[in-house]
Design an enzyme around this catalytic site. Structure first.
Site, PDB file in Angstrom:
ATOM      1  N   ASP A   1     -10.408   2.017  -3.914  1.00 35.14           N
ATOM      2  CA  ASP A   1     -10.968   1.672  -2.607  1.00 35.14           C
ATOM      3  C   ASP A   1     -12.486   1.622  -2.647  1.00 35.14           C
ATOM      4  O   ASP A   1     -13.116   1.163  -1.699  1.00 35.14           O
ATOM      5  CB  ASP A   1     -10.545   2.711  -1.555  1.00 35.14           C
ATOM      6  CG  ASP A   1      -9.232   2.334  -0.896  1.00 35.14           C
ATOM      7  OD1 ASP A   1      -8.708   1.252  -1.203  1.00 35.14           O
ATOM      8  OD2 ASP A   1      -8.725   3.136  -0.083  1.00 35.14           O
TER       9      ASP A   1
ATOM     10  N   ASP B   1       0.830  -1.203   0.000  1.00 39.77           N
ATOM     11  CA  ASP B   1       0.000   0.000   0.000  1.00 39.77           C
ATOM     12  C   ASP B   1       0.871   1.262   0.000  1.00 39.77           C
ATOM     13  O   ASP B   1       2.095   1.214   0.268  1.00 39.77           O
ATOM     14  CB  ASP B   1      -0.907  -0.034   1.250  1.00 39.77           C
ATOM     15  CG  ASP B   1      -2.264   0.595   1.012  1.00 39.77           C
ATOM     16  OD1 ASP B   1      -2.378   1.434   0.102  1.00 39.77           O
ATOM     17  OD2 ASP B   1      -3.207   0.270   1.756  1.00 39.77           O
TER      18      ASP B   1
HETATM   19  C1  DGJ Z   1      -5.984   1.657   1.775  1.00 41.18           C
HETATM   20  C2  DGJ Z   1      -6.293   0.470   0.920  1.00 41.18           C
HETATM   21  O1  DGJ Z   1      -6.674   0.861  -0.339  1.00 41.18           O
HETATM   22  C3  DGJ Z   1      -7.337  -0.390   1.620  1.00 41.18           C
HETATM   23  O2  DGJ Z   1      -7.724  -1.442   0.779  1.00 41.18           O
HETATM   24  C4  DGJ Z   1      -6.726  -0.890   2.878  1.00 41.18           C
HETATM   25  O3  DGJ Z   1      -5.651  -1.738   2.599  1.00 41.18           O
HETATM   26  C5  DGJ Z   1      -6.305   0.278   3.735  1.00 41.18           C
HETATM   27  N1  DGJ Z   1      -5.445   1.191   3.030  1.00 41.18           N
HETATM   28  C6  DGJ Z   1      -5.600  -0.210   4.964  1.00 41.18           C
HETATM   29  O4  DGJ Z   1      -5.084   0.808   5.711  1.00 41.18           O
END
Ligand code: DGJ
Length: 721
Positions: A510, A444
């Site tokens: 997301d 991430d």
């Molecule tokens: C942002 C990501 O896009 C989510 O899927 C998740 O992994 C969160 N971060 C976790 O902090």
């Protein structure tokens, strides 16, 4: 063709170069393959393309070469800007060597007075992409600073309309279109990652070009830092696209003998965006490291449990996932030291023994015993000020001298270009990957960079951290063969060919609301093939939009990518589990086709109607998804035309038995199709399906219907009907 005219042809694309232009060669044609052309005709094309002298202009007008410069009469944005402490701003780099192979041209140029050397590699890739790699060397005695080095791609005169994407967190890659008018249209990323608002491609084409038609060209930079895309139309009638890096002050500084390499820039073209995108997809698929085994259906824990990492709860989730046919279980954020919420812990990559007294072994063993792979979340480039790492090494945090940048999600960014910081992160990830049976990392990157300077010198550092990131990914893959990595950046804020050269998929957004995802996935697909786009079935109510949708809409819009589930499924009733399991089974039955076939979108007049599909490579089968995102303008909605099929092939059209929307007073789509033919199969040729199509089944808004197409043996039509 004289030796001065070069014709490269590959992958359905031709490029013709004039190597006699002042300075360095110029592309005089880039587009559909020209086939065999007589030598005299190509020579004539080169002559015919030379700029004319006009009243009020300069005596020797300069054309768009691979490096357009004022020294040769060019008056648009130069391909190179830079200086030697205020001087040397007008180099006259003239070709010194030219090396032509079957599919490439390498040009070297020099300006001994300016103390600069330039190289350009132009290559037509097997998929027909035009790749440019430019480099500039400081051959002088004193420092020289490159401010910009931009590969340029000429546009045909018919390119009058621009398409690019913009967006925000939870809504990445929204298309925007406008006219290409005189001047420069500039899209810059200054976020240290491409960003949620970045454009995945900058395209320009014939007015109203679409997915199915209209000649269109586009560029992309394989770079995960700051970038600069532009479209420019000059008063001389020359139009071009440019794609390069955006350099912050000092980042392009070259000491004597040093070289700056611009990121690889790719150009594609097509008769319609389907063809343009297919060249990128083919390029990915030809890579030796492209994931070729079936993409494992994934359960990601994030929207299921967030930070509530209770072992019993996770085991129950894993049990249910396995019973549905899920093949990979990914433990998201929250497993490491001090990370109980999103305010602390980033950087301390040790398993938190207050939550996991026996380490990760209990959950990993459980997942593995169920036959699933285990994946783990990291955010290696980030650090929370509230972490042991930040407390021990404040100078590893990117910042201008003595002042932390404005935080994002309570976090700051590590300077991976510092060898000790790099070694620490590599060491921690390597240790965890060595200790545990981990097949997959979700990598991430949850904030835009601001004031990204080396704390020790104050110098901007984005340009140096990107290669450090690439080295880190490459080294981890080298040490752990078979490890797969997902690139996530607050969802889809880092989508580029640089990161995708060393990762196996992106987390596309997301937001998993299917209404949003239909647009997001469509435009992400301009660059990224379906098998590299993470697409998950979320819960009935979207966490990011609050919209509620039925399972078939959520599942059938996600089925076209790397499938997964991101939903607390441990409490579903048996009927819901049965239906969800059917979706997993359906995806598995189609995934070889979905992950290798050609993605196509239909241009439909009603923006509420969406038809996309994937056609097998041999065009013997296809799966299409027809969705209605709002109520249709007409009722019934109109015709659905199916692009990408074999025109001569007869196809049986089968609505997948997944649609469960109620129909009010109308017929259900299944009944409609069946009744129309008294139960006989509906068969049409690819040509008819593309040119005329079928009546779109009436759906409720925010519903989808999957439609299968199967080639039927070629029999005389009179016998078949
Ligand atoms: C942002 C990501 O896009 C989510 O899927 C998740 O992994 C969160 N971060 C976790 O902090």
């Amino acid at each position: 063709m004289t030796e001065e005219t070069v014709h490269l042809a590959r992958g359905g694309t031709s490029v013709v170069l004039d190597t006699t232009t002042p300075g360095v060669p110029a592309i005089v044609y880039w587009g559909r393959a020209l086939g065999h052309q007589p030598r005299e005709a190509l020579d004539a094309l080169v002559v015919a393309a030379r700029p004319q002298r006009v009243s009020g202009g300069i005596d020797v007008p300069g054309g768009l070469t691979l490096l357009p410069l004022e020294a040769f009469g060019w008056q648009g944005t130069p391909g190179l800007t830079g200086d030697r402490q205020g001087t040397g701003a007008f180099p006259a780099l003239a070709m010194s060597t030219l090396d032509v192979t079957a599919h490439s041209v390498t040009v070297s140029a020099e300006d001994p007075v300016a103390g600069l050397r330039f190289t350009a590699l132009l290559e037509l890739t097997a998929s027909g992409l035009l790749l440019q790699r430019l480099a500039l060397t400081n051959a002088g005695e004193t420092p020289y600073e490159v401010r910009s080095l931009q590969p340029v791609f000429p546009l045909p005169a018919s390119a009058l309309e621009i398409l690019d994407t913009t967006g925000r967190h939870l809504r990445e890659r929204s298309p925007q279109r406008h006219l290409l008018t005189a001047g420069t249209y500039l899209r810059e990323s200054r976020r240290g990652r491409p960003g949620a608002d970045s454009t995945v491609l900058l395209a320009a084409g014939e007015p109203s070009f679409g997915f199915e038609g209209g000649t269109v060209h586009a560029v992309h930079t394989a770079w995960s830092g700051n970038h600069r895309f532009s479209a420019e139309k000059t008063p001389t009638g020359v139009s071009f696209l440019a794609a390069g890096e955006l350099l912050l002050p000092g980042e392009g500084a070259l000491q004597s003998g040093e070289t700056y390499e611009a990121p690889p820039a790719y150009g594609s073209w097509g008769h319609g965006l389907n063809e343009l995108a297919a060249r990128f997809h083919d390029e990915f698929r030809l890579r030796p490291a492209h994931p070729r085994r079936a993409r494992p259906v994934t359960l990601n824990t994030w929207e299921a449990v967030y930070f509530d990492l209770d072992l019993g709860r996770l085991k129950a989730l894993a049990d249910t996932a396995a019973s549905l046919g899920v093949e990979r279980f990914v433990l998201d954020d929250g497993w490491f030291r001090g990370r109980r919420d999103d305010t602390a812990g980033l950087g301390d990559w040790y398993v938190d023994d207050t939550v996991w007294p026996d380490g990760l072994t209990p959950i990993i063993d459980h997942v593995r015993s169920l036959g699933m792979e285990f994946g783990l979340w990291f955010e290696p480039e980030m650090v929370n000020p509230d972490s042991d790492l930040a407390r021990e090494h404040p100078d590893w945090v990117l910042q201008p001298e003595g002042r932390l940048p404005v935080p994002g999600r309570q976090q700051q960014v590590l300077n991976l270009a510092i060898p000790e910081a790099y070694d620490y992160i590599l060491g921690r990830l390597d240790a965890i990957l060595t200790e545990y049976d981990i097949a997959y990392i979700k990598w991430d990157h949850n904030r835009d960079l601001l004031e990204a300077a080396d704390a020790r010198t104050g110098a901007p550092a984005v340009h140096r951290t990107v290669p450090a990131l690439y080295r880190l990914l490459d080294e981890l893959r080298r040490r752990h063969p078979g490890l797969e990595i997902e690139s996530c950046a607050s969802g889809g804020a880092r989508v580029d060919m640089g990161i995708l050269a060393r990762t196996d998929r992106i987390w596309t957004s997301d937001c998993i609301d299917p209404i949003e995802r239909l647009v997001n996935q469509k435009y992400t697909g301009l660059l990224v093939p379906p098998e590299l786009q993470g697409m998950h079935i979320g819960g009935p109510v979207s966490h990011s939009t609050g919209r509620a949708h039925g399972l078939e809409f959520r599942a059938s819009t996600a089925i076209f990518g790397h499938y997964g589930i991101e939903w607390d499924i441990s409490e579903l009733d048996p009927e819901e589990l049965l239906r969800l399991g059917e979706w997993v089974t359906l995806h598995k039955a189609w995934r070889t086709l979905l992950h290798r076939g050609h993605l196509v979108h239909a241009d439909l007049p009603d923006p509420a109607m969406d038809l996309r599909g994937i056609v097998s490579v041999d065009r013997s089968a296809a799966l299409f998804g027809y969705s209605l995102t709002a109520s249709s303008a007409s009722y019934p909605p109109g015709m659905l035309r199916f692009p990408g099929l074999d025109p001569e092939q007869l196809y049986r059209i089968v609505p997948a038995r997944t649609y469960r929307g109620q129909q009010g007073n109308g017929q259900s789509p299944l009944d409609w199709l069946q009744a129309a033919l008294d139960g006989r199969p509906l068969c049409m040729t690819g040509r008819l399906l593309q040119a005329a199509g079928i009546q779109a089944p009436v759906l409720l808004p925010e519903h989808s219907l999957l439609i299968e197409l199967h080639a039927v043996p070629r029999v005389p039509l009179s016998e078949g009907f």
